[in-house]
Design an enzyme around this catalytic site. Structure first.
Site, PDB file in Angstrom:
ATOM      1  N   ASN A 145       1.030  -1.136   0.103  1.00 51.09           N
ATOM      2  CA  ASN A 145      -0.183  -0.011   0.059  1.00 51.09           C
ATOM      3  C   ASN A 145       0.873   1.122   0.161  1.00 51.09           C
ATOM      4  O   ASN A 145       2.211   1.125  -0.086  1.00 51.09           O
ATOM      5  CB  ASN A 145      -0.923  -0.079   1.034  1.00 51.09           C
ATOM      6  CG  ASN A 145      -0.330   0.108   2.571  1.00 51.09           C
ATOM      7  OD1 ASN A 145       0.267   1.084   2.800  1.00 51.09           O
ATOM      8  ND2 ASN A 145      -0.312  -1.123   3.205  1.00 51.09           N
ATOM      9  N   LYS A 195       8.229 -17.832 -10.247  1.00 54.20           N
ATOM     10  CA  LYS A 195       7.441 -16.572 -10.585  1.00 54.20           C
ATOM     11  C   LYS A 195       6.226 -17.232 -11.473  1.00 54.20           C
ATOM     12  O   LYS A 195       6.486 -17.961 -12.553  1.00 54.20           O
ATOM     13  CB  LYS A 195       8.480 -15.661 -11.683  1.00 54.20           C
ATOM     14  CG  LYS A 195       7.751 -14.341 -11.952  1.00 54.20           C
ATOM     15  CD  LYS A 195       8.550 -13.738 -13.100  1.00 54.20           C
ATOM     16  CE  LYS A 195       8.004 -12.614 -14.012  1.00 54.20           C
ATOM     17  NZ  LYS A 195       8.346 -12.198 -14.982  1.00 54.20           N
ATOM     18  N   ASP A 213      -4.422  -9.397  13.286  1.00 55.70           N
ATOM     19  CA  ASP A 213      -4.583  -7.705  13.685  1.00 55.70           C
ATOM     20  C   ASP A 213      -3.467  -7.576  14.959  1.00 55.70           C
ATOM     21  O   ASP A 213      -3.469  -7.766  15.994  1.00 55.70           O
ATOM     22  CB  ASP A 213      -5.635  -7.412  13.986  1.00 55.70           C
ATOM     23  CG  ASP A 213      -6.157  -6.262  14.076  1.00 55.70           C
ATOM     24  OD1 ASP A 213      -5.041  -5.342  14.696  1.00 55.70           O
ATOM     25  OD2 ASP A 213      -6.817  -5.613  13.536  1.00 55.70           O
ATOM     26  N   ILE A 214      -2.454  -6.768  14.462  1.00 52.17           N
ATOM     27  CA  ILE A 214      -1.283  -6.788  15.213  1.00 52.17           C
ATOM     28  C   ILE A 214      -1.835  -5.692  16.450  1.00 52.17           C
ATOM     29  O   ILE A 214      -1.473  -5.928  17.692  1.00 52.17           O
ATOM     30  CB  ILE A 214      -0.173  -5.883  14.867  1.00 52.17           C
ATOM     31  CG1 ILE A 214       0.547  -6.987  13.641  1.00 52.17           C
ATOM     32  CG2 ILE A 214       0.947  -5.634  15.793  1.00 52.17           C
ATOM     33  CD1 ILE A 214       1.391  -6.497  12.642  1.00 52.17           C
ATOM     34  N   PHE A 253      -3.989   3.830  14.966  1.00 47.93           N
ATOM     35  CA  PHE A 253      -4.406   4.693  13.973  1.00 47.93           C
ATOM     36  C   PHE A 253      -5.724   4.154  13.442  1.00 47.93           C
ATOM     37  O   PHE A 253      -5.880   2.782  12.993  1.00 47.93           O
ATOM     38  CB  PHE A 253      -3.329   4.882  13.089  1.00 47.93           C
ATOM     39  CG  PHE A 253      -2.273   5.870  13.361  1.00 47.93           C
ATOM     40  CD1 PHE A 253      -1.451   5.943  14.491  1.00 47.93           C
ATOM     41  CD2 PHE A 253      -2.359   7.261  12.772  1.00 47.93           C
ATOM     42  CE1 PHE A 253      -0.557   6.709  14.768  1.00 47.93           C
ATOM     43  CE2 PHE A 253      -1.547   8.216  13.156  1.00 47.93           C
ATOM     44  CZ  PHE A 253      -0.755   8.010  14.464  1.00 47.93           C
ATOM     45  N   LYS A 263     -11.011  -2.932  18.395  1.00 51.01           N
ATOM     46  CA  LYS A 263      -9.663  -3.459  18.684  1.00 51.01           C
ATOM     47  C   LYS A 263      -9.238  -3.338  20.037  1.00 51.01           C
ATOM     48  O   LYS A 263      -8.242  -3.902  20.401  1.00 51.01           O
ATOM     49  CB  LYS A 263      -8.617  -2.532  17.759  1.00 51.01           C
ATOM     50  CG  LYS A 263      -9.129  -2.430  16.234  1.00 51.01           C
ATOM     51  CD  LYS A 263      -8.070  -2.665  15.613  1.00 51.01           C
ATOM     52  CE  LYS A 263      -8.349  -2.389  14.073  1.00 51.01           C
ATOM     53  NZ  LYS A 263      -7.442  -2.838  12.977  1.00 51.01           N
TER      54      LYS A 263
HETATM   55  N1  CTP Z   1      -3.850  -2.767  12.309  1.00 43.15           N
HETATM   56  C1  CTP Z   1      -2.854  -3.866  12.832  1.00 43.15           C
HETATM   57  N2  CTP Z   1      -2.718  -5.131  12.135  1.00 43.15           N
HETATM   58  C2  CTP Z   1      -3.767  -5.075  11.161  1.00 43.15           C
HETATM   59  C3  CTP Z   1      -4.433  -4.327  10.560  1.00 43.15           C
HETATM   60  C4  CTP Z   1      -4.363  -3.038  11.185  1.00 43.15           C
HETATM   61  O1  CTP Z   1      -2.323  -3.488  13.756  1.00 43.15           O
HETATM   62  N3  CTP Z   1      -3.665  -6.374  10.645  1.00 43.15           N
HETATM   63  C5  CTP Z   1      -3.602  -1.565  13.015  1.00 43.15           C
HETATM   64  C6  CTP Z   1      -3.062  -0.445  12.132  1.00 43.15           C
HETATM   65  O2  CTP Z   1      -1.712  -0.552  12.408  1.00 43.15           O
HETATM   66  C7  CTP Z   1      -3.890   0.843  12.914  1.00 43.15           C
HETATM   67  C8  CTP Z   1      -5.337   0.409  13.084  1.00 43.15           C
HETATM   68  O3  CTP Z   1      -4.997  -1.118  13.196  1.00 43.15           O
HETATM   69  O4  CTP Z   1      -3.353   1.266  14.059  1.00 43.15           O
HETATM   70  C9  CTP Z   1      -6.401   0.470  12.064  1.00 43.15           C
HETATM   71  O5  CTP Z   1      -5.896   0.300  10.681  1.00 43.15           O
HETATM   72  P1  CTP Z   1      -6.692   0.575   9.509  1.00 43.15           P
HETATM   73  O6  CTP Z   1      -6.189   0.030   8.316  1.00 43.15           O
HETATM   74  O7  CTP Z   1      -7.337   1.794   9.569  1.00 43.15           O
HETATM   75  O8  CTP Z   1      -8.040  -0.464   9.857  1.00 43.15           O
HETATM   76  P2  CTP Z   1      -8.383  -2.025   9.505  1.00 43.15           P
HETATM   77  O9  CTP Z   1      -8.355  -2.783  10.835  1.00 43.15           O
HETATM   78  O10 CTP Z   1      -7.441  -2.641   8.305  1.00 43.15           O
HETATM   79  O11 CTP Z   1      -9.698  -1.863   9.015  1.00 43.15           O
HETATM   80  P3  CTP Z   1     -10.428  -1.218   7.595  1.00 43.15           P
HETATM   81  O12 CTP Z   1      -9.115  -1.637   6.572  1.00 43.15           O
HETATM   82  O13 CTP Z   1     -11.633  -2.214   7.416  1.00 43.15           O
HETATM   83  O14 CTP Z   1     -10.777   0.082   7.769  1.00 43.15           O
END
Ligand code: CTP
Length: 403
Positions: free
Chosen positions: A207, A285, A303-304, A322, A340
């Site tokens: 991303n 590949k 999800d960390i 965030f 979360k």
């Molecule tokens: N985050 C994380 N691990 C993941 C996804 C997200 O630690 N696998 C954390 C990001 O570092 C951030 C927060 O979760 O602090 C929210 O991330 P965001 O991308 O806004 O949300 P998502 O959980 O991915 O939800 P969505 O994409 O549906 O908005």
């Protein structure tokens, strides 16, 4: 005794703002002693700086009387902080390479004190690859860069390169003196940047995260005195000085690195972690006409943030996430805080028009159990400093071990 700054005035038109800067520092209880380069003295008279700072102004490396009164090494250490304002492209390049041909650059090479620079130059000079590479090197060495700001320049052009306003520079210096050491004895963990999820040996899912905000937070927490670990996905940001950096590529590796960094008092998850990864990573590949290449099966990544927030007795005392949103920033941000299990959410609008992803500025809302605090648009470094201040306010005085 109050705090003291050694102000190095190099040769740019912005040197005319130095009397105002000295006045503003004095109003904050900060004393200034000046070194003026030969170029700086073309724009502002040493006499006016001496009158305002109430101190002798140093100008020449080879003045025997000055050396007898205060040697250049001693001068470089006589203050609590060294501030170069304005910092020309020339002095930044000399600092990068350790060139010490006059009193200013000699003092910069000899000092053992923290150094801040407020660059000021023409926009093309600021954007030049040489200057940008020097700035990266200086930042990696722990030098704090204030600005520059955007606007009209004395040379008639408009863009990035104006020296930050004296009030902003004085605020940054004051913040430094008020905050350094406020998080001493605390352990902080920060995630930053994107993750790369491989599809085959040459392709990956990623991303647009630049890592600027997460890296700035790690840098600010370290400056506040926290023992800081930064777990970073692939970015072009230099490792912040004074921070232990663990470089990872995937979400799985980021989680493992975070768990290895526990226990921590503070966790800030600023990384844009990929929500998914490929179910199977092709060992070779994928070829264009390979049927398997046209359909990608994805599985969810861990999800960390949620894992750290739910880590039981290993949970950091303050867990901050965030929320990068393009719509309904506040309601989605608040829902993310609940979902979360974190304490605070820093919600920001990352829709393309805001320029947040990859840009230098951010407009954020801090969402906590106490409600929402919306901050004005500011640089990512300023967001980081303000967040570090909030964290320090929340945690209170560090626990001290009695000897
Ligand atoms: N985050 C994380 N691990 C993941 C996804 C997200 O630690 N696998 C954390 C990001 O570092 C951030 C927060 O979760 O602090 C929210 O991330 P965001 O991308 O806004 O949300 P998502 O959980 O991915 O939800 P969505 O994409 O549906 O908005």
């Amino acid at each position: 005794m109050g705090n003291r700054v050694l102000l190095i005035v190099s040769g740019g038109i912005a040197a005319v703002k130095c009397p105002d800067l000295i006045r503003r520092l004095a109003a904050r209880g900060i004393a200034t002693r000046c070194i003026v380069t030969r170029g700086g003295a073309e724009f502002v008279t040493p006499l006016s700086l001496a009158a305002l700072s109430g101190d002798k102004v140093y100008t020449d490396l080879f003045s025997l009387t000055d050396e007898a009164a205060m040697g250049h090494i001693e001068l470089s250490r006589s203050a609590d902080l060294v501030l170069v304002a304005p910092a020309t492209a020339d002095i930044l390049a000399k600092m990068t390479h350790g060139i010490a041909g006059d009193l200013a650059t000699t003092a910069l090479l000899a000092t053992d004190k923290p150094v801040m620079v407020a660059p000021a130059m023409n926009v093309r000079m600021w954007e030049h690859a040489a200057t940008q590479s020097n700035i990266r090197a200086l930042k990696a060495r722990g030098i704090h860069v204030i600005g520059p700001a955007e606007g009209d320049m004395a040379c008639g052009e408009t863009g990035m390169g104006r020296m930050s306003e004296p009030a902003d520079i004085a605020d940054t210096v004051e913040n430094y003196f008020q905050n350094s050491g406020r998080l001493l004895g605390r352990r902080a963990l920060v995630t930053s940047g994107p993750t790369f999820e491989p599809i085959d040996p040459v392709r990956y899912i990623a991303n647009r995260s630049s890592g600027k905000q997460g890296h700035a937070i790690a840098e600010a927490l370290a400056r506040f005195g926290a023992t800081t670990t930064l777990v970073s996905g692939p970015t072009r940001q230099p490792d912040p000085a004074g921070v232990h950096v663990i470089h990872v590529e995937t979400a799985a590796a980021m989680l493992a690195a975070c768990e290895s960094a526990l226990p921590a008092d503070i966790a800030v998850c600023a990384a844009a972690v990929s929500d998914w990864r490929a179910a199977d990573i092709a060992p070779g590949k994928l070829k264009k006409n390979d049927a398997a290449a046209t359909t990608l099966t994805l599985v969810e990544n861990p999800d960390i943030l949620a894992t750290l927030a739910g880590a039981g007795n290993r949970r950091p005392g303050l867990v901050i996430g965030f929320a990068a949103e393009t719509d309904n920033v506040l309601s989605y941000g608040s829902a993310k805080r609940d979902a979360k299990g974190c304490d605070w959410i820093v919600a920001n609008d990352v829709s393309a028009a805001t320029g947040t992803f990859g840009g230098d500025d951010n407009t954020v809302h801090l969402i906590s159990a106490d409600g929402t605090d919306s901050w004005p648009k500011m640089s990512k470094m300023a967001v980081a400093e303000r967040l570090a201040m909030r964290i320090a306010d929340h945690l209170g005085a560090p626990e001290r071990t009695l000897q």
